[in-house]
Design an enzyme around this catalytic site. Structure first.
Site: not given
Ligand SMILES: NC(=O)c1ccc[n+]([C@@H]2O[C@H](COP(=O)([O-])OP(=O)(O)OC[C@H]3O[C@@H](n4cnc5c(N)ncnc54)[C@H](O)[C@@H]3O)[C@@H](O)[C@H]2O)c1
Length: 326
Positions: A141, A169, A283, A285-286
């Protein structure tokens, strides 16, 4: 502004869509439904079903809606799954991400804000972590996020893309309308709240880390503070804004760390009930501690995390979760 939000029906995306719509922007959401929140309230933003990995469809959507800027929240983001299925993660997050960048070039849209992650750092040697810390992801990831950031950086130099990559974060909390709904849920606060509401007991993974109470320390950011940062970063991609002459990279967190035990204690205080839990081994990788240095976001974006206290994050998530459970 006219803004396309990829993944706008997910957790982070839906709250940002809400804020952007409230600020008067015209918002179109592109979401495939891969991990969306079916109950997301998009406040009147148009929802288009499809993948950001379809270059021609992206270009067409951008042109048809005269989009000025893209907020790219969509991704596959389950660490465990990424280790089992690297092909899926490279295909979606990297190849799909490049298709998005190229669809933007085809449509003449050059303003982009990317959701990135602290996972690009892997096991950082120093805490708090600054943006110039070495990028050594330890899972697929994080590697895919690092690769997309790198591609966007080179597109900035070669094609004049004006981009900001925001390394979050741990995001937590909810707005009054939208919150965290992941399946499976891997995050500490929603899992603690689920345990309180009668779900599976919370797993505490290891208590022998070199931290004051032995449990890992993480930095939590309120999803509404994150939405503010998105808005400010989108502004920074405006034509002629020197902040994105080269790709801007900012960490986003509260700048403070809390151990797993401290978070559990805060949940118990806020909801006034015990969190049923089971204690297990570490776990893989933490890292013991992941806390963001957030000076750059403060100085360059003029951003301040105003709501990122444990009480506000847990309280807002609890308010939404208990309403949904009722
Ligand atoms: N939630 C966290 O703590 C966190 C931390 C660091 C980074 N992020 C990043 O933030 C972003 C949002 O995270 P989140 O927690 O809201 O995730 P989430 O899974 O709730 O939302 C992701 C959305 O993207 C959509 N999606 C996935 N693949 C797709 C595609 N090919 N085309 C169109 N839509 C697609 C999914 O249906 C979903 O609605 C991500 O990029 C994640 O890597 C989140």
């Amino acid at each position: 502004m006219r803004i396309l939000v990829t993944g706008g029906a997910g957790y982070v995306g839906s709250v940002s869509v809400e804020l952007l719509v409230d600020a008067g922007h015209k918002v179109v959401v592109l979401d495939s439904g891969a991990s969306d929140n079916p109950a997301a309230d998009l406040g009147g933003a148009e929802l288009v079903r499809g993948s950001y990995g379809d270059r021609a469809a992206v270009a067409q959507l951008l042109a048809a809606n005269r989009i000025d800027a893209v907020l790219h929240c969509a991704a596959r983001s389950l660490v465990g799954e990424s280790m089992q299925q690297p092909a899926l993660y490279f295909q979606e997050n990297v190849a799909g991400g490049i298709a998005l960048l190229d669809g933007m070039r085809d449509a003449g849209v050059n303003r982009l804000v990317i959701s990135s992650t602290a996972s690009v750092y892997g096991m950082p040697e120093a805490s708090p972590v600054r943006e110039d810390a070495p990028l050594r992801p330890i899972n697929v990831y994080g590697e895919t996020k690092r690769t997309l950031e790198a591609a966007a950086g080179w597109y900035s130099r070669a094609y004049g893309l004006r981009a900001a990559a925001l390394r979050y974060f741990n995001v937590a909390g909810a707005s009054a309308r939208n919150g965290e709904v992941h399946d499976p849920e891997t995050h500490l606060i929603p899992n603690a709240l689920k345990a309180v509401l009668g779900g599976a007991p919370l797993n505490v993974w290891g208590d022998d880390y070199p931290t004051p109470d032995g449990t890992p320390i993480r930095d939590y950011l309120h999803v509404l503070d994150l939405a503010d940062a998105h808005r400010l970063a989108l502004d920074a991609t405006a034509p002629g804004d020197a902040r994105t002459d080269a790709m801007l990279i900012c960490n986003l967190g509260s700048g403070r760390g809390f151990s797993v035990r401290e978070v559990i204690a805060a949940v118990e205080r806020v909801v006034d009930r015990p969190v049923p839990r089971v204690e297990g081994p570490r776990r893989a990788g933490d890292p013991p501690e992941l806390v963001a240095a957030i000076d750059r976001a403060r100085e360059v974006l003029g951003w301040t995390p105003e709501r990122s206290t444990l009480e506000e994050m847990i309280g807002s998530a609890w308010a939404l979760a208990s309403r949904r459970a009722a």
